[in-house]
Design a protein around this motif. Structure first.
Motif, PDB file in Angstrom:
ATOM      1  N   VAL A  31      27.094  14.134 -12.004  1.00  0.00           N
ATOM      2  CA  VAL A  31      26.948  13.286 -13.193  1.00  0.00           C
ATOM      3  C   VAL A  31      27.439  13.995 -14.444  1.00  0.00           C
ATOM      4  O   VAL A  31      28.097  13.397 -15.287  1.00  0.00           O
ATOM      5  CB  VAL A  31      25.467  12.862 -13.376  1.00  0.00           C
ATOM      6  CG1 VAL A  31      25.305  12.033 -14.654  1.00  0.00           C
ATOM      7  CG2 VAL A  31      24.970  12.099 -12.160  1.00  0.00           C
TER       8      VAL A  31
ATOM      9  N   LYS B 235      25.123  12.409 -24.531  1.00  0.00           N
ATOM     10  CA  LYS B 235      25.594  11.895 -23.238  1.00  0.00           C
ATOM     11  C   LYS B 235      27.121  12.093 -23.093  1.00  0.00           C
ATOM     12  O   LYS B 235      27.600  12.450 -22.026  1.00  0.00           O
ATOM     13  CB  LYS B 235      25.236  10.414 -23.073  1.00  0.00           C
ATOM     14  CG  LYS B 235      23.764  10.191 -22.781  1.00  0.00           C
ATOM     15  CD  LYS B 235      23.464   8.754 -22.355  1.00  0.00           C
ATOM     16  CE  LYS B 235      23.653   7.763 -23.464  1.00  0.00           C
ATOM     17  NZ  LYS B 235      23.260   6.393 -23.072  1.00  0.00           N
TER      18      LYS B 235
ATOM     19  N   GLY C 227      22.068  17.932 -12.769  1.00  0.00           N
ATOM     20  CA  GLY C 227      23.012  16.859 -13.064  1.00  0.00           C
ATOM     21  C   GLY C 227      24.437  17.221 -12.675  1.00  0.00           C
ATOM     22  O   GLY C 227      25.209  16.358 -12.227  1.00  0.00           O
TER      23      GLY C 227
ATOM     24  N   GLU D   2      11.651  10.863 -11.919  1.00  0.00           N
ATOM     25  CA  GLU D   2      12.640  10.455 -10.930  1.00  0.00           C
ATOM     26  C   GLU D   2      13.392   9.243 -11.481  1.00  0.00           C
ATOM     27  O   GLU D   2      12.995   8.097 -11.260  1.00  0.00           O
ATOM     28  CB  GLU D   2      11.958  10.114  -9.600  1.00  0.00           C
ATOM     29  CG  GLU D   2      11.330  11.298  -8.889  1.00  0.00           C
ATOM     30  CD  GLU D   2      12.364  12.295  -8.390  1.00  0.00           C
ATOM     31  OE1 GLU D   2      13.503  11.861  -8.097  1.00  0.00           O
ATOM     32  OE2 GLU D   2      12.038  13.489  -8.300  1.00  0.00           O
ATOM     33  N   GLN D   3      14.451   9.498 -12.221  1.00  0.00           N
ATOM     34  CA  GLN D   3      15.221   8.408 -12.813  1.00  0.00           C
ATOM     35  C   GLN D   3      16.662   8.870 -13.037  1.00  0.00           C
ATOM     36  O   GLN D   3      17.007  10.026 -12.797  1.00  0.00           O
ATOM     37  CB  GLN D   3      14.599   7.965 -14.138  1.00  0.00           C
ATOM     38  CG  GLN D   3      14.571   9.044 -15.206  1.00  0.00           C
ATOM     39  CD  GLN D   3      13.939   8.560 -16.515  1.00  0.00           C
ATOM     40  OE1 GLN D   3      13.448   7.448 -16.607  1.00  0.00           O
ATOM     41  NE2 GLN D   3      13.959   9.395 -17.530  1.00  0.00           N
ATOM     42  N   ASP D   4      17.494   7.961 -13.482  1.00  0.00           N
ATOM     43  CA  ASP D   4      18.885   8.236 -13.779  1.00  0.00           C
ATOM     44  C   ASP D   4      19.005   9.416 -14.754  1.00  0.00           C
ATOM     45  O   ASP D   4      18.247   9.507 -15.717  1.00  0.00           O
ATOM     46  CB  ASP D   4      19.503   6.972 -14.389  1.00  0.00           C
ATOM     47  CG  ASP D   4      20.950   7.173 -14.789  1.00  0.00           C
ATOM     48  OD1 ASP D   4      21.809   7.158 -13.900  1.00  0.00           O
ATOM     49  OD2 ASP D   4      21.203   7.355 -15.991  1.00  0.00           O
ATOM     50  N   PHE D   5      19.972  10.309 -14.490  1.00  0.00           N
ATOM     51  CA  PHE D   5      20.141  11.500 -15.333  1.00  0.00           C
ATOM     52  C   PHE D   5      20.401  11.131 -16.789  1.00  0.00           C
ATOM     53  O   PHE D   5      19.870  11.767 -17.711  1.00  0.00           O
ATOM     54  CB  PHE D   5      21.287  12.370 -14.803  1.00  0.00           C
ATOM     55  CG  PHE D   5      20.902  13.227 -13.644  1.00  0.00           C
ATOM     56  CD1 PHE D   5      20.243  14.430 -13.841  1.00  0.00           C
ATOM     57  CD2 PHE D   5      21.201  12.841 -12.342  1.00  0.00           C
ATOM     58  CE1 PHE D   5      19.881  15.235 -12.775  1.00  0.00           C
ATOM     59  CE2 PHE D   5      20.851  13.637 -11.268  1.00  0.00           C
ATOM     60  CZ  PHE D   5      20.190  14.842 -11.472  1.00  0.00           C
ATOM     61  N   LEU D   6      21.212  10.129 -17.025  1.00  0.00           N
ATOM     62  CA  LEU D   6      21.554   9.772 -18.397  1.00  0.00           C
ATOM     63  C   LEU D   6      20.366   9.145 -19.128  1.00  0.00           C
ATOM     64  O   LEU D   6      20.235   9.295 -20.346  1.00  0.00           O
ATOM     65  CB  LEU D   6      22.762   8.834 -18.425  1.00  0.00           C
ATOM     66  CG  LEU D   6      24.072   9.468 -17.944  1.00  0.00           C
ATOM     67  CD1 LEU D   6      25.206   8.462 -17.993  1.00  0.00           C
ATOM     68  CD2 LEU D   6      24.427  10.701 -18.786  1.00  0.00           C
ATOM     69  N   LYS D   7      19.485   8.464 -18.380  1.00  0.00           N
ATOM     70  CA  LYS D   7      18.252   7.938 -18.992  1.00  0.00           C
ATOM     71  C   LYS D   7      17.348   9.100 -19.409  1.00  0.00           C
ATOM     72  O   LYS D   7      16.707   9.054 -20.467  1.00  0.00           O
ATOM     73  CB  LYS D   7      17.513   7.032 -18.005  1.00  0.00           C
ATOM     74  CG  LYS D   7      16.196   6.468 -18.542  1.00  0.00           C
ATOM     75  CD  LYS D   7      16.451   5.574 -19.763  1.00  0.00           C
ATOM     76  CE  LYS D   7      15.177   4.903 -20.261  1.00  0.00           C
ATOM     77  NZ  LYS D   7      14.211   5.838 -20.872  1.00  0.00           N
ATOM     78  N   THR D   8      17.330  10.155 -18.599  1.00  0.00           N
ATOM     79  CA  THR D   8      16.536  11.334 -18.950  1.00  0.00           C
ATOM     80  C   THR D   8      17.094  12.006 -20.201  1.00  0.00           C
ATOM     81  O   THR D   8      16.338  12.487 -21.047  1.00  0.00           O
ATOM     82  CB  THR D   8      16.493  12.335 -17.782  1.00  0.00           C
ATOM     83  OG1 THR D   8      15.902  11.707 -16.637  1.00  0.00           O
ATOM     84  CG2 THR D   8      15.676  13.571 -18.141  1.00  0.00           C
TER      85      THR D   8
ATOM     86  N   ALA E  29      24.769  16.910  -8.953  1.00  0.00           N
ATOM     87  CA  ALA E  29      24.812  15.492  -8.561  1.00  0.00           C
ATOM     88  C   ALA E  29      26.126  14.837  -8.947  1.00  0.00           C
ATOM     89  O   ALA E  29      26.362  13.675  -8.597  1.00  0.00           O
ATOM     90  CB  ALA E  29      23.647  14.749  -9.207  1.00  0.00           C
TER      91      ALA E  29
ATOM     92  N   THR F  34      29.026  14.477 -20.215  1.00  0.00           N
ATOM     93  CA  THR F  34      29.828  13.821 -19.178  1.00  0.00           C
ATOM     94  C   THR F  34      31.336  13.968 -19.369  1.00  0.00           C
ATOM     95  O   THR F  34      32.098  13.681 -18.452  1.00  0.00           O
ATOM     96  CB  THR F  34      29.492  12.316 -19.110  1.00  0.00           C
ATOM     97  OG1 THR F  34      29.688  11.721 -20.402  1.00  0.00           O
ATOM     98  CG2 THR F  34      28.037  12.106 -18.700  1.00  0.00           C
TER      99      THR F  34
END
Length: 206
Positions: free
Chosen positions: A142, A199, A137, A75-81, A140, A203
């Motif tokens: 993102v 990334k 993502g 459960e964290q930011d998509f870009l961190k994943t 969401a 995006t």
């Protein structure tokens, strides 16, 4: 699959010799001699040199799915994943580059009587995990909509293997004189570069 100590010893020696001499240039007798294990024991565990290679693929790639699942489930930011996934893939191929070298060569050999079905199924399952993550993502807001998910991992692999197969050039260019220098370059330079690339691909909306 659970492997005992002798099986792991055989697999690791076979990996070393396959990478150095090629699959055809390595015999079961050579593997037996270097592993200090009876030929009959290798036949008992694996049956043939082809089955030994199939087992090696599963040994080196079998735990990747679990590691990938743990990354995408966070459960964290998509870009961190995305960064976590790229780091995992690069670490995995850098650590097991001998096996991947063997896989790429043997997989392209259509005359080889090696069963890659289990390996392909593993890759499909890994792809589904990444596909589901990308779709989440996108929902969401993102990630972009026009993403070729099947090309994400090949983009990571392509960057790494360009570096690996041109290692002498990078050693000269970046003064990577020791194995530790190469490891550090992969960790501190190549991995962040690939993270930024992936990334951006995820995006950027055309």
């Amino acid at each position: 699959m659970e492997w005992n100590e002798k099986q792991i010893r055989i697999l690791e020696i076979a990996e070393k010799l396959f990478a150095e001499n090629g699959f055809d240039g390595t015999s079961i007798r050579q593997i037996s001699k270097e592993a200090d294990i009876n030929i009959a024991m290798i036949s008992y565990y694996f049956g043939s040199k082809e089955k030994l290679l199939e087992a090696l693929l599963l040994y080196r790639t079998g735990d990747f799915k679990m590691e990938l699942e743990s990354r995408v489930a966070k459960e964290q930011d998509f870009l961190k994943t995305v960064e976590d996934i790229v780091e995992l893939v690069v670490k995995k191929i850098h650590r097991n580059r001998r096996t991947y070298k063997i896989i790429h060569f043997e997989y392209s050999n259509e005359n080889r009587n090696i069963d890659f079905d289990s390996y392909i199924e593993q890759k499909k399952e890994n792809y589904k995990l990444i596909q589901n993550f990308v779709e989440r993502g996108q929902k969401a807001g993102v990630f972009a909509k026009n993403i070729r998910t099947e090309l994400i991992i090949p983009t990571v692999l392509g960057t790494y293997f360009h570096f690996y197969y041109n290692k002498r050039f990078f050693q000269s260019l970046q003064y990577l004189n020791e194995p530790a220098d190469i490891d550090q370059y992969v960790t501190e330079i190549l991995t962040p570069h690939v993270q930024k690339t992936i990334k951006a691909l995820l995006t950027y909306e055309v």
